[in-house]
Scaffold this active site. Structure first.
Site, short mmCIF file in Angstrom:
data_model
loop_
_atom_site.label_atom_id
_atom_site.label_comp_id
_atom_site.label_asym_id
_atom_site.label_seq_id
_atom_site.Cartn_x
_atom_site.Cartn_y
_atom_site.Cartn_z
N THR A 96 0.86 -1.19 0.00
CA THR A 96 0.00 0.00 0.00
C THR A 96 0.90 1.24 0.00
OG1 THR A 96 -0.19 0.23 2.42
CG2 THR A 96 -1.78 -1.23 1.34
N GLY B 246 7.98 7.58 -2.22
CA GLY B 246 8.72 7.45 -0.96
C GLY B 246 9.17 6.04 -0.62
N TYR C 99 -0.18 11.66 14.38
CA TYR C 99 0.75 10.77 13.67
C TYR C 99 1.44 9.82 14.65
CZ TYR C 99 4.59 9.19 10.71
OH TYR C 99 5.49 8.41 10.01
N GLY D 281 7.42 3.39 0.03
CA GLY D 281 6.67 2.35 -0.69
C GLY D 281 7.31 2.05 -2.04
N1 LIG Z 1 9.43 9.68 5.72
C1 LIG Z 1 9.83 9.32 6.92
O1 LIG Z 1 10.77 9.89 7.50
C2 LIG Z 1 9.18 8.18 7.59
C3 LIG Z 1 8.00 7.61 7.12
N2 LIG Z 1 7.42 6.57 7.77
C4 LIG Z 1 6.20 5.93 7.28
O2 LIG Z 1 6.49 5.36 6.02
C5 LIG Z 1 5.31 5.25 5.26
C6 LIG Z 1 5.53 5.86 3.90
O3 LIG Z 1 5.81 7.23 4.07
P1 LIG Z 1 6.71 8.09 3.07
O4 LIG Z 1 7.22 7.22 2.01
O5 LIG Z 1 7.64 8.86 3.88
O6 LIG Z 1 5.62 9.11 2.57
P2 LIG Z 1 5.04 9.45 1.11
O7 LIG Z 1 4.12 10.59 1.32
O8 LIG Z 1 6.14 9.57 0.13
O9 LIG Z 1 4.22 8.16 0.76
C7 LIG Z 1 3.02 7.86 1.36
C8 LIG Z 1 2.27 6.93 0.45
O10 LIG Z 1 1.02 6.62 1.07
C9 LIG Z 1 0.00 6.92 0.16
N3 LIG Z 1 -1.24 7.31 0.79
C10 LIG Z 1 -1.48 8.37 1.59
N4 LIG Z 1 -2.76 8.43 1.94
C11 LIG Z 1 -3.36 7.36 1.35
C12 LIG Z 1 -4.67 6.89 1.32
N5 LIG Z 1 -5.67 7.51 1.94
N6 LIG Z 1 -4.93 5.77 0.62
C13 LIG Z 1 -3.96 5.13 -0.04
N7 LIG Z 1 -2.70 5.54 -0.07
C14 LIG Z 1 -2.40 6.65 0.62
C15 LIG Z 1 0.53 8.06 -0.69
O11 LIG Z 1 -0.23 8.19 -1.87
P3 LIG Z 1 -0.36 9.61 -2.64
O12 LIG Z 1 0.88 9.74 -3.46
O13 LIG Z 1 -1.61 9.42 -3.43
O14 LIG Z 1 -0.47 10.64 -1.58
C16 LIG Z 1 1.95 7.58 -0.89
O15 LIG Z 1 1.99 6.61 -1.89
C17 LIG Z 1 4.23 5.97 6.05
O16 LIG Z 1 3.45 5.01 6.75
C18 LIG Z 1 5.01 6.83 7.02
O17 LIG Z 1 4.28 7.09 8.16
C19 LIG Z 1 8.01 6.03 8.88
C20 LIG Z 1 9.16 6.53 9.37
C21 LIG Z 1 9.84 7.65 8.78
C1 LIG Z 2 13.67 24.14 11.99
C2 LIG Z 2 14.52 23.52 10.95
C3 LIG Z 2 15.81 24.23 10.74
C4 LIG Z 2 14.82 22.04 11.18
C5 LIG Z 2 13.59 21.23 11.37
C6 LIG Z 2 13.83 19.78 11.12
C7 LIG Z 2 12.53 18.95 11.23
C8 LIG Z 2 11.54 19.45 10.23
C9 LIG Z 2 12.89 17.48 11.04
C10 LIG Z 2 13.94 17.04 12.05
C11 LIG Z 2 13.67 15.59 12.36
C12 LIG Z 2 12.61 15.20 11.33
C13 LIG Z 2 11.84 13.94 11.52
C14 LIG Z 2 12.26 12.98 12.37
C15 LIG Z 2 11.61 11.69 12.50
C16 LIG Z 2 10.60 11.35 11.38
C17 LIG Z 2 9.72 10.18 11.80
C18 LIG Z 2 10.53 8.95 12.07
C19 LIG Z 2 8.57 9.94 10.91
O1 LIG Z 2 7.99 8.86 10.94
C20 LIG Z 2 8.00 11.02 10.08
C21 LIG Z 2 8.89 12.19 9.82
C22 LIG Z 2 9.76 12.57 11.01
C23 LIG Z 2 8.92 13.01 12.19
C24 LIG Z 2 10.74 13.70 10.55
C25 LIG Z 2 9.97 14.97 10.20
C26 LIG Z 2 10.84 16.21 10.01
C27 LIG Z 2 11.77 16.45 11.21
C28 LIG Z 2 10.95 16.73 12.46
#
Ligand SMILES: NC(=O)C1=CN([C@@H]2O[C@H](COP(=O)(O)OP(=O)(O)OC[C@H]3O[C@@H](n4cnc5c(N)ncnc54)[C@H](OP(=O)(O)O)[C@@H]3O)[C@@H](O)[C@H]2O)C=CC1
Ligand SMILES: CC(C)CCC[C@@H](C)[C@H]1CC[C@H]2C3=CC[C@H]4[C@H](C)C(=O)CC[C@]4(C)[C@H]3CC[C@]12C
Length: 281
Positions: free
Chosen positions: A8, A13, A193, A15
């Site tokens: 999913t 990102g 979140y 995925g």
């Molecule tokens: N980025 C990070 O630092 C971290 C991310 N995560 C987790 O990793 C996972 C992926 O996140 P990330 O790759 O960063 O984020 P992205 O925003 O790049 O990817 C999220 C994906 O989820 C899809 N999505 C969102 N809402 C829905 C919905 N309602 N139905 C179906 N698909 C949906 C998006 O689709 P669309 O393109 O259509 O929006 C996209 O494909 C998430 O669960 C996030 O919480 C965990 C730790 C760190």
């Molecule tokens: C004020 C700026 C100069 C700097 C701000 C930095 C922040 C925007 C980011 C620093 C750490 C980041 C995160 C850490 C953990 C991620 C977590 C694991 C996740 O699942 C989703 C995203 C994070 C919360 C991410 C988001 C941006 C920061 C807070």
């Protein structure tokens, strides 16, 4: 027979990176990109095919923030496949994030600075909203939509001789103190979140217990039996990536209570959905 892998949130990102990696490891799988936007899914499919021209890649439309869409997607999955070997529950949202500057500056000059940047703990607040199903959007997308999907495709996951594996994308931002069983949708706070990611940890433990009882071996990592471990993807100060197992901070009793609450919510919301569908026909 080809292994069927469903991801999913596969169009961007983590995925999309995961799909690339899966095809690198084994290009003989059938990979199903479960996405809400068909155009973005098709773009992802084309980019994956440019790297792996012979790959077998399908697309499934699903909006995890809509129960109607999840039920339709589950029906389509059952129509297309006889089993799912790997189910990656990855889609997730963090809407309208705002930085808490007070936490940021006090964290910057404290011993917790590395932890703060690694986990984002307390650093971000979000503005959540209510979906058409009357649920909090972050909760429905990150947790409940996936839960309903799993339950609806149970027959494709339950094979005693050849068990399926479910893998949730959680986060190091998952925090026990952001979650409450009394407000598991996080209607009151501003850390939906963090709450939703703690909820996925709770749920993965409960699912593991329930499915394993029925001899369905859902494990977070097949070679280890401890369902309380989660696997964190980390980067060292020198930029090296590594994976580290960490204990999930939870009581099994809470995970069971949460599971029961989700079963109840599923019953109520699906009933409401079918009543509203009937009213339209
Ligand atoms: N980025 C990070 O630092 C971290 C991310 N995560 C987790 O990793 C996972 C992926 O996140 P990330 O790759 O960063 O984020 P992205 O925003 O790049 O990817 C999220 C994906 O989820 C899809 N999505 C969102 N809402 C829905 C919905 N309602 N139905 C179906 N698909 C949906 C998006 O689709 P669309 O393109 O259509 O929006 C996209 O494909 C998430 O669960 C996030 O919480 C965990 C730790 C760190
Ligand atoms: C004020 C700026 C100069 C700097 C701000 C930095 C922040 C925007 C980011 C620093 C750490 C980041 C995160 C850490 C953990 C991620 C977590 C694991 C996740 O699942 C989703 C995203 C994070 C919360 C991410 C988001 C941006 C920061 C807070």
């Amino acid at each position: 027979m080809k292994k069927v892998v469903l991801v999913t949130g596969a169009n961007s990102g983590i995925g999309l990176a995961l799909c690339e990696r899966l095809l690198e490891e084994d290009d003989q799988i059938h990979l199903c990109l479960a996405c809400r936007n068909m155009q973005r899914a098709e773009t992802a499919r084309i980019s994956l095919l440019s790297l792996h021209p012979a790959a077998d890649i399908g697309i499934l439309q699903v909006n995890l923030g809509s129960l109607k869409s999840v039920c339709q997607a589950a029906m389509e999955v059952k129509r297309r496949y006889r089993r799912i070997d790997f189910l990656y529950l990855n889609a997730g949202i963090m809407p309208n994030p705002c930085i808490n500057l007070k936490v940021f500056f006090s964290g910057l000059f404290s011993r917790k600075v590395v932890h703060m940047f690694a986990t984002g703990e307390g650093l971000l607040t979000q503005k959540d909203q209510v979906t058409k199903d009357g649920l909090q959007e972050v909760f429905e997308t990150n947790v409940f939509g996936h839960f309903v999907l799993i339950r609806a495709i149970e027959p494709l996951l339950c094979h005693i001789d050849n068990p399926s594996q479910l893998i949730w994308t959680s986060s190091s931002n998952a925090r026990k103190s952001a979650f409450s069983l009394l407000d598991y949708q996080h209607t009151q706070g501003q850390e939906s979140y963090s709450s939703s990611k703690y909820a996925t940890d709770l749920l993965s433990v409960a699912l593991n217990r329930h499915f394993n009882k029925q001899l369905w071996l859902f494990r977070q990592k097949p070679e280890l039996l401890d369902p309380l471990q989660k696997y964190c993807s980390c980067t060292s100060g020198l930029g090296n990536n590594y994976v580290e197992p960490r204990k999930i901070n939870l009581e099994e009793e809470s995970s069971e209570l949460f599971y029961q609450k989700l079963l109840e919510l599923e019953k109520q919301t699906l009933k409401k959905l079918s009543e509203s569908e009937e009213a339209y026909t």
